[in-house]
Design a protein around this motif. Structure first.
Motif, PDB file in Angstrom:
ATOM      1  N   LEU A 172      14.049  -9.780   5.361  1.00 12.86           N
ATOM      2  CA  LEU A 172      13.231 -10.276   4.250  1.00 12.86           C
ATOM      3  C   LEU A 172      11.753 -10.332   4.617  1.00 12.86           C
ATOM      4  O   LEU A 172      10.892 -10.031   3.786  1.00 12.86           O
ATOM      5  CB  LEU A 172      13.727 -11.655   3.800  1.00 12.86           C
ATOM      6  N   ILE A 173      11.457 -10.725   5.856  1.00  9.75           N
ATOM      7  CA  ILE A 173      10.063 -10.740   6.307  1.00  9.75           C
ATOM      8  C   ILE A 173       9.482  -9.324   6.210  1.00  9.75           C
ATOM      9  O   ILE A 173       8.391  -9.110   5.694  1.00  9.75           O
ATOM     10  CB  ILE A 173       9.953 -11.290   7.751  1.00  9.75           C
ATOM     11  N   HIS A 174      10.240  -8.362   6.701  1.00 15.92           N
ATOM     12  CA  HIS A 174       9.806  -6.962   6.653  1.00 15.92           C
ATOM     13  C   HIS A 174       9.622  -6.527   5.191  1.00 15.92           C
ATOM     14  O   HIS A 174       8.634  -5.861   4.858  1.00 15.92           O
ATOM     15  CB  HIS A 174      10.819  -6.073   7.363  1.00 15.92           C
ATOM     16  N   LYS A 175      10.549  -6.905   4.330  1.00 18.46           N
ATOM     17  CA  LYS A 175      10.497  -6.502   2.923  1.00 18.46           C
ATOM     18  C   LYS A 175       9.256  -7.070   2.226  1.00 18.46           C
ATOM     19  O   LYS A 175       8.541  -6.331   1.557  1.00 18.46           O
ATOM     20  CB  LYS A 175      11.762  -6.949   2.187  1.00 18.46           C
ATOM     21  N   VAL A 176       9.009  -8.362   2.378  1.00 19.44           N
ATOM     22  CA  VAL A 176       7.854  -8.941   1.674  1.00 19.44           C
ATOM     23  C   VAL A 176       6.533  -8.438   2.242  1.00 19.44           C
ATOM     24  O   VAL A 176       5.573  -8.287   1.502  1.00 19.44           O
ATOM     25  CB  VAL A 176       7.884 -10.492   1.634  1.00 19.44           C
ATOM     26  N   LYS A 177       6.504  -8.119   3.528  1.00 20.65           N
ATOM     27  CA  LYS A 177       5.282  -7.550   4.106  1.00 20.65           C
ATOM     28  C   LYS A 177       5.046  -6.152   3.579  1.00 20.65           C
ATOM     29  O   LYS A 177       3.921  -5.789   3.229  1.00 20.65           O
ATOM     30  CB  LYS A 177       5.387  -7.516   5.633  1.00 20.65           C
ATOM     31  N   SER A 178       6.108  -5.350   3.488  1.00 21.14           N
ATOM     32  CA  SER A 178       5.931  -3.962   3.032  1.00 21.14           C
ATOM     33  C   SER A 178       5.698  -3.895   1.513  1.00 21.14           C
ATOM     34  O   SER A 178       4.987  -3.021   1.050  1.00 21.14           O
ATOM     35  CB  SER A 178       7.138  -3.104   3.422  1.00 21.14           C
ATOM     36  N   ASP A 179       6.285  -4.818   0.754  1.00 25.05           N
ATOM     37  CA  ASP A 179       6.078  -4.838  -0.703  1.00 25.05           C
ATOM     38  C   ASP A 179       4.645  -5.205  -1.061  1.00 25.05           C
ATOM     39  O   ASP A 179       4.123  -4.750  -2.076  1.00 25.05           O
ATOM     40  CB  ASP A 179       7.024  -5.811  -1.390  1.00 25.05           C
ATOM     41  N   ALA A 219      23.547 -15.738  13.440  1.00 24.56           N
ATOM     42  CA  ALA A 219      23.065 -14.384  13.731  1.00 24.56           C
ATOM     43  C   ALA A 219      22.869 -13.591  12.438  1.00 24.56           C
ATOM     44  O   ALA A 219      21.872 -12.881  12.273  1.00 24.56           O
ATOM     45  CB  ALA A 219      24.038 -13.670  14.657  1.00 24.56           C
ATOM     46  N   TYR A 220      23.811 -13.736  11.503  1.00 20.93           N
ATOM     47  CA  TYR A 220      23.699 -13.059  10.209  1.00 20.93           C
ATOM     48  C   TYR A 220      22.432 -13.525   9.478  1.00 20.93           C
ATOM     49  O   TYR A 220      21.651 -12.706   8.981  1.00 20.93           O
ATOM     50  CB  TYR A 220      24.936 -13.343   9.360  1.00 20.93           C
ATOM     51  N   ASN A 221      22.235 -14.837   9.434  1.00 21.73           N
ATOM     52  CA  ASN A 221      21.071 -15.390   8.735  1.00 21.73           C
ATOM     53  C   ASN A 221      19.761 -14.968   9.401  1.00 21.73           C
ATOM     54  O   ASN A 221      18.779 -14.684   8.715  1.00 21.73           O
ATOM     55  CB  ASN A 221      21.172 -16.905   8.639  1.00 21.73           C
ATOM     56  N   ASN A 222      19.732 -14.921  10.732  1.00 24.02           N
ATOM     57  CA  ASN A 222      18.530 -14.451  11.417  1.00 24.02           C
ATOM     58  C   ASN A 222      18.231 -13.009  11.043  1.00 24.02           C
ATOM     59  O   ASN A 222      17.071 -12.636  10.829  1.00 24.02           O
ATOM     60  CB  ASN A 222      18.683 -14.583  12.936  1.00 24.02           C
ATOM     61  N   ILE A 226       7.215 -16.350   9.311  1.00 24.97           N
ATOM     62  CA  ILE A 226       7.203 -16.746   7.896  1.00 24.97           C
ATOM     63  C   ILE A 226       5.966 -17.584   7.603  1.00 24.97           C
ATOM     64  O   ILE A 226       5.306 -17.405   6.579  1.00 24.97           O
ATOM     65  CB  ILE A 226       8.495 -17.512   7.523  1.00 24.97           C
ATOM     66  N   ARG A 227       5.645 -18.500   8.505  1.00 24.46           N
ATOM     67  CA  ARG A 227       4.457 -19.347   8.315  1.00 24.46           C
ATOM     68  C   ARG A 227       3.173 -18.520   8.284  1.00 24.46           C
ATOM     69  O   ARG A 227       2.185 -18.926   7.679  1.00 24.46           O
ATOM     70  CB  ARG A 227       4.382 -20.407   9.409  1.00 24.46           C
ATOM     71  N   GLU A 228       3.198 -17.349   8.938  1.00 30.95           N
ATOM     72  CA  GLU A 228       2.010 -16.498   8.990  1.00 30.95           C
ATOM     73  C   GLU A 228       1.857 -15.608   7.756  1.00 30.95           C
ATOM     74  O   GLU A 228       0.846 -14.947   7.595  1.00 30.95           O
ATOM     75  CB  GLU A 228       2.056 -15.637  10.256  1.00 30.95           C
ATOM     76  N   LEU A 229       2.858 -15.599   6.876  1.00 32.30           N
ATOM     77  CA  LEU A 229       2.766 -14.814   5.641  1.00 32.30           C
ATOM     78  C   LEU A 229       1.748 -15.444   4.703  1.00 32.30           C
ATOM     79  O   LEU A 229       1.472 -16.648   4.783  1.00 32.30           O
ATOM     80  CB  LEU A 229       4.134 -14.761   4.943  1.00 32.30           C
ATOM     81  N   THR A 230       1.207 -14.645   3.785  1.00 31.86           N
ATOM     82  CA  THR A 230       0.328 -15.208   2.765  1.00 31.86           C
ATOM     83  C   THR A 230       1.152 -16.108   1.853  1.00 31.86           C
ATOM     84  O   THR A 230       2.387 -16.033   1.841  1.00 31.86           O
ATOM     85  CB  THR A 230      -0.312 -14.089   1.923  1.00 31.86           C
ATOM     86  N   SER A 231       0.501 -16.928   1.071  1.00 32.32           N
ATOM     87  CA  SER A 231       1.236 -17.851   0.199  1.00 32.32           C
ATOM     88  C   SER A 231       2.113 -17.088  -0.801  1.00 32.32           C
ATOM     89  O   SER A 231       3.238 -17.501  -1.089  1.00 32.32           O
ATOM     90  CB  SER A 231       0.292 -18.807  -0.519  1.00 32.32           C
ATOM     91  N   GLU A 232       1.621 -15.976  -1.328  1.00 33.17           N
ATOM     92  CA  GLU A 232       2.424 -15.163  -2.257  1.00 33.17           C
ATOM     93  C   GLU A 232       3.632 -14.560  -1.549  1.00 33.17           C
ATOM     94  O   GLU A 232       4.729 -14.535  -2.096  1.00 33.17           O
ATOM     95  CB  GLU A 232       1.579 -14.045  -2.878  1.00 33.17           C
ATOM     96  N   GLN A 233       3.416 -14.069  -0.339  1.00 37.16           N
ATOM     97  CA  GLN A 233       4.518 -13.493   0.433  1.00 37.16           C
ATOM     98  C   GLN A 233       5.563 -14.560   0.765  1.00 37.16           C
ATOM     99  O   GLN A 233       6.757 -14.306   0.675  1.00 37.16           O
ATOM    100  CB  GLN A 233       4.001 -12.850   1.726  1.00 37.16           C
ATOM    101  N   GLU A 267      13.375 -19.650  15.461  1.00 32.90           N
ATOM    102  CA  GLU A 267      12.050 -20.273  15.529  1.00 32.90           C
ATOM    103  C   GLU A 267      10.950 -19.215  15.506  1.00 32.90           C
ATOM    104  O   GLU A 267       9.927 -19.390  14.831  1.00 32.90           O
ATOM    105  CB  GLU A 267      11.926 -21.144  16.783  1.00 32.90           C
ATOM    106  N   ALA A 268      11.162 -18.104  16.200  1.00 28.86           N
ATOM    107  CA  ALA A 268      10.182 -17.009  16.179  1.00 28.86           C
ATOM    108  C   ALA A 268      10.065 -16.424  14.767  1.00 28.86           C
ATOM    109  O   ALA A 268       8.957 -16.113  14.309  1.00 28.86           O
ATOM    110  CB  ALA A 268      10.581 -15.930  17.181  1.00 28.86           C
ATOM    111  N   LEU A 269      11.191 -16.312  14.082  1.00 29.07           N
ATOM    112  CA  LEU A 269      11.167 -15.810  12.706  1.00 29.07           C
ATOM    113  C   LEU A 269      10.460 -16.801  11.786  1.00 29.07           C
ATOM    114  O   LEU A 269       9.691 -16.409  10.910  1.00 29.07           O
ATOM    115  CB  LEU A 269      12.593 -15.539  12.219  1.00 29.07           C
TER     116      LEU A 269
END
Length: 127
Positions: free
Chosen positions: A118-125, A109-112, A17-24, A11-13
């Motif tokens: 992925l969150i880190h990747k799209v933010k850094s990209d 746990a794997y999926n989390n 995700i909801r806080e990412l920009t639409s492109e992210q 849920e925290a993750l």
């Protein structure tokens, strides 16, 4: 982690995700579709306990190869030294059986972890 802790973490993750920009978010969901694993598929593969197929499914190739090799050694010993072959195969079952009962938690746990990466990747990209 307990199932409740995994759900809280997810849920925290999801909130991140909801806080990412639409492109992210678009990029995140594209990548997520390729990387998230299905707990039921893992459980079905885990029914073939001795072959270690469930390890390959989650990308743990080294453990999968070890599991597969040990199983093959056990099968080779079975006709010639049945006691040794049975001991090896029973040993694999004893080591792998708990994963069958915890398959939902293991994949959750794997999926989390995938979500976090992925969150880190799209933010850094897009930074």
């Amino acid at each position: 982690m307990s199932s409740e802790q995994l759900r809280d973490e997810e849920e925290a993750l999801r909130k991140q995700i909801r806080e990412l920009t639409s492109e992210q978010r678009k990029e995140y969901y594209r990548l997520e579709g390729q990387k998230i694993k299905d707990p039921d598929t893992y459980a079905v593969l885990n029914w073939f306990i001795m072959a270690g197929l469930h390890h390959f499914y989650l990308g743990n190739t080294q453990r999968g190869v070890i599991n597969l090799c040990v199983m093959l050694v056990g099968l080779v010993f079975l006709p010639f030294l049945p006691i040794v072959g049975v001991i090896i195969l029973v040993g694999i079952v004893i080591v792998e059986l708990p994963q069958l009962f915890k398959s939902q938690q293991i994949v959750h746990a794997y999926n989390n972890n995938v979500m976090r990466e992925l969150i880190h990747k799209v933010k850094s990209d897009n930074a």
